[in-house]
Design a protein around this motif. Structure first.
Motif, PDB file in Angstrom:
ATOM      1  N   THR A  81     118.235  22.620  42.227  1.00  0.00           N
ATOM      2  CA  THR A  81     117.403  21.546  41.700  1.00  0.00           C
ATOM      3  C   THR A  81     116.644  22.026  40.470  1.00  0.00           C
ATOM      4  O   THR A  81     116.280  23.195  40.364  1.00  0.00           O
ATOM      5  CB  THR A  81     116.403  21.058  42.753  1.00  0.00           C
ATOM      6  N   ILE A 103     109.026  18.966  40.184  1.00  0.00           N
ATOM      7  CA  ILE A 103     108.442  19.634  41.347  1.00  0.00           C
ATOM      8  C   ILE A 103     108.873  21.095  41.409  1.00  0.00           C
ATOM      9  O   ILE A 103     108.050  21.989  41.681  1.00  0.00           O
ATOM     10  CB  ILE A 103     108.806  18.896  42.642  1.00  0.00           C
ATOM     11  N   THR A 104     110.140  21.382  41.172  1.00  0.00           N
ATOM     12  CA  THR A 104     110.569  22.785  41.178  1.00  0.00           C
ATOM     13  C   THR A 104     109.899  23.568  40.053  1.00  0.00           C
ATOM     14  O   THR A 104     109.575  24.745  40.215  1.00  0.00           O
ATOM     15  CB  THR A 104     112.096  22.892  41.055  1.00  0.00           C
ATOM     16  N   GLN A 157     106.342  24.212  41.202  1.00  0.00           N
ATOM     17  CA  GLN A 157     106.322  25.255  42.231  1.00  0.00           C
ATOM     18  C   GLN A 157     106.394  26.640  41.596  1.00  0.00           C
ATOM     19  O   GLN A 157     105.688  27.565  42.025  1.00  0.00           O
ATOM     20  CB  GLN A 157     107.482  25.059  43.202  1.00  0.00           C
ATOM     21  N   GLU A 164     103.149  12.901  50.048  1.00  0.00           N
ATOM     22  CA  GLU A 164     104.571  12.614  49.889  1.00  0.00           C
ATOM     23  C   GLU A 164     104.915  12.553  48.405  1.00  0.00           C
ATOM     24  O   GLU A 164     104.216  11.903  47.631  1.00  0.00           O
ATOM     25  CB  GLU A 164     104.906  11.287  50.558  1.00  0.00           C
ATOM     26  N   SER A 196     108.254  12.141  45.582  1.00  0.00           N
ATOM     27  CA  SER A 196     109.658  12.003  45.197  1.00  0.00           C
ATOM     28  C   SER A 196     109.735  12.139  43.683  1.00  0.00           C
ATOM     29  O   SER A 196     108.830  11.715  42.968  1.00  0.00           O
ATOM     30  CB  SER A 196     110.242  10.667  45.652  1.00  0.00           C
ATOM     31  N   TYR A 206     110.015  15.434  48.654  1.00  0.00           N
ATOM     32  CA  TYR A 206     109.266  16.616  49.071  1.00  0.00           C
ATOM     33  C   TYR A 206     107.994  16.176  49.796  1.00  0.00           C
ATOM     34  O   TYR A 206     107.524  15.046  49.646  1.00  0.00           O
ATOM     35  CB  TYR A 206     108.847  17.459  47.863  1.00  0.00           C
ATOM     36  N   THR A 207     107.421  17.121  50.540  1.00  0.00           N
ATOM     37  CA  THR A 207     106.068  16.955  51.062  1.00  0.00           C
ATOM     38  C   THR A 207     105.250  18.181  50.694  1.00  0.00           C
ATOM     39  O   THR A 207     105.790  19.269  50.469  1.00  0.00           O
ATOM     40  CB  THR A 207     106.058  16.782  52.597  1.00  0.00           C
ATOM     41  N   PHE A 239     105.858  23.144  48.166  1.00  0.00           N
ATOM     42  CA  PHE A 239     106.549  21.876  48.329  1.00  0.00           C
ATOM     43  C   PHE A 239     107.752  22.089  49.251  1.00  0.00           C
ATOM     44  O   PHE A 239     108.545  23.013  49.034  1.00  0.00           O
ATOM     45  CB  PHE A 239     107.006  21.334  46.974  1.00  0.00           C
ATOM     46  N   VAL A 240     107.875  21.244  50.247  1.00  0.00           N
ATOM     47  CA  VAL A 240     108.968  21.353  51.213  1.00  0.00           C
ATOM     48  C   VAL A 240     109.940  20.217  50.973  1.00  0.00           C
ATOM     49  O   VAL A 240     109.559  19.039  51.046  1.00  0.00           O
ATOM     50  CB  VAL A 240     108.433  21.306  52.656  1.00  0.00           C
ATOM     51  N   ARG A 241     111.187  20.558  50.694  1.00  0.00           N
ATOM     52  CA  ARG A 241     112.176  19.524  50.412  1.00  0.00           C
ATOM     53  C   ARG A 241     112.640  18.850  51.697  1.00  0.00           C
ATOM     54  O   ARG A 241     112.883  19.492  52.716  1.00  0.00           O
ATOM     55  CB  ARG A 241     113.386  20.120  49.680  1.00  0.00           C
ATOM     56  N   ASP A 242     112.758  17.543  51.644  1.00  0.00           N
ATOM     57  CA  ASP A 242     113.244  16.757  52.774  1.00  0.00           C
ATOM     58  C   ASP A 242     114.697  17.123  53.072  1.00  0.00           C
ATOM     59  O   ASP A 242     115.497  17.356  52.160  1.00  0.00           O
ATOM     60  CB  ASP A 242     113.140  15.268  52.438  1.00  0.00           C
TER      61      ASP A 242
END
Length: 447
Positions: A44, A48-49, A52, A125, A127, A138-139, A150-153
């Motif tokens: 990805t 968000i990445t 992070q 939450e 996206s 992600y959450t 960030f934790v990917r769904d």
């Protein structure tokens, strides 16, 4: 063996079997967990990445003495304006048990990322639109951790965010529902997927809406009875609302508004992102299919089949219709927002030498002064495969030059076409250059 008289016929027979089996796969729904998309396993590269990485390297920190301020810090890090706040009180998302008309979910967005926040929620939450993959979810823990992660769904979000409502790609959607006093939807009364083509009277059920819209009526700000239908719902209490403080406590939120202009922009943007992703998936899948068939049939490696051309054209035309607001439902009244969103959105540009921008609003008759989407400047649009990018550029030249004035683009006046072309020539010139350089021959009348 190769000298055997029947070998050539056998090779051709086997190639046709391969072709038939692959055509079955191509005509079916794109399996985006398989090559060439590999949605769950591909690397990805999105906002968000990138954030992070900045957090891990301590180039950016998230701070806050309470969850509200921590949310504000996250929005600042993602360059998401707080004025974009849209409030949803229907129980139609991940943390639904904590959502109600008295405690709505807040949604914030910029051109590529969406952040959802619930009072007392366990997680924030998120996206975001990954240029290669579409919507990725992600959450982030709402406990304000020292080392945010960030934790990917792992697929839960796709239960709602991959369907015919999102054009069968991982995407975003806005729903309008009939909601009771607890926020629970009356699904038996019907639901509506909201796009820019949606009639005004079907929009925003289960959402708060602030701003002026004259005699137009929407479903926002209204609690429905169990037996209500579209024709019986009393919309008057929810019309032209500018103060939400009488409906719930607005103090826990970053803004006191749920601006109608922001909601109109969000409505367009969600559909536009989905269609960009659809064009990416269709083009990559079609070209992947051609690569396999070219090898099987000893065709030149760069050979492009007629079916691939049709798939690229079909996805490109759907994208162009949304891009140029061909299906936009007319706004029959003057719309006026209730916060800072309009000013902040328009200021982002880019502008041509005459000070014109695709972000400038009209808000009477239609949303924008120049009906061409500002998402033409987005990373996801720029990441369209070269053939799709060139196709859209070539068709834009045909439409904006006046060579194509029929069908889906008859709504554009000559002044519209000239203004949009001039703005893009200065602010997005590479789009027209790409179409000229590649000399695409994809049929423009593909269905």
């Amino acid at each position: 063996m190769k000298n055997c008289p029947g070998f050539g016929r056998m090779k051709l027979f086997m190639s046709l079997i391969i072709c038939l089996s692959l055509n079955v796969e191509v005509m079916a729904q794109v399996d985006f967990d398989e090559p060439p998309i590999s949605y769950s396993s591909a690397p990805t590269d999105n906002p968000i990445t990138k954030l992070q990485k900045q957090l891990d390297e301590q180039e950016v920190t998230l701070r806050g003495d309470n969850p509200r301020d921590y949310l504000g810090s996250l929005l600042d890090a993602l360059d998401i304006p707080k004025s974009s706040q849209a409030l949803v009180f229907s129980k139609t998302s991940l943390q639904l048990r904590k959502i109600s008309p008295k405690r709505p979910r807040a949604l914030y967005f910029n051109d590529d990322t969406y952040v959802g926040w619930v009072q007392g929620g366990d997680v924030i939450e998120i996206s975001t639109v990954d240029p290669s993959l579409g919507a990725v979810f992600y959450t982030l823990s709402n406990s304000m951790p020292d080392r945010p992660e960030f934790v990917r769904d792992q697929g839960q979000c796709l239960a709602c965010h991959e369907s015919s409502r999102t054009h069968r790609v991982p995407g975003h959607l806005m729903r309008s529902v009939f909601v009771d006093h607890s926020g629970q939807p009356h699904f038996g009364s019907g639901t509506y997927t909201t796009t820019q083509a949606s009639p005004f009277e079907k929009r925003w059920g289960g959402w708060y809406v602030t701003g002026q819209h004259g005699a137009l009526r929407h479903m926002g700000n209204v609690i429905a009875n169990r037996n209500d239908r579209l024709e019986t719902l009393d919309r008057e209490p929810g019309a032209n609302v500018t103060d939400l403080s009488e409906l719930f406590d607005v103090d826990p939120y970053l803004e006191s508004t749920s601006d109608i202009v922001a909601l109109l922009v969000l409505t367009h943007q969600l559909e536009m992102h989905n269609l960009i992703t659809r064009a990416v998936y269709e083009t990559r899948s079609a070209e992947h299919y051609d690569t396999i068939m070219n090898a099987a049939l000893d065709r030149p490696a760069d050979y492009r089949s007629e079916s691939t051309e049709r798939r690229i054209a079909s996805a490109g035309e759907k994208l162009l219709q949304c891009l140029l607001f061909a299906d936009e439902a007319p706004l029959g009244e003057v719309i006026e927002g209730s916060g800072r969103f309009r000013e902040e959105f328009e200021a982002r540009g880019p502008f041509d030498k005459q000070g014109r921008s695709l972000r400038q609003f009209k808000l009477e008759g239609r949303l924008f002064r120049y009906p061409c989407s500002y998402l033409i400047y987005s990373d996801s649009f720029d990441a369209l495969p070269p053939t799709a990018f060139a196709y859209v550029g070539r068709r834009l030249q045909e439409i904006l030059s006046g060579d194509d004035t029929s069908g889906n683009f008859g709504h554009l006046s000559q002044d519209d076409r000239s203004a949009i072309r001039e703005i893009l020539s200065e602010t997005k010139s590479e789009l027209f250059r790409a179409s000229d350089d590649q000399h695409q021959k994809v049929p423009a009348d593909a269905e």
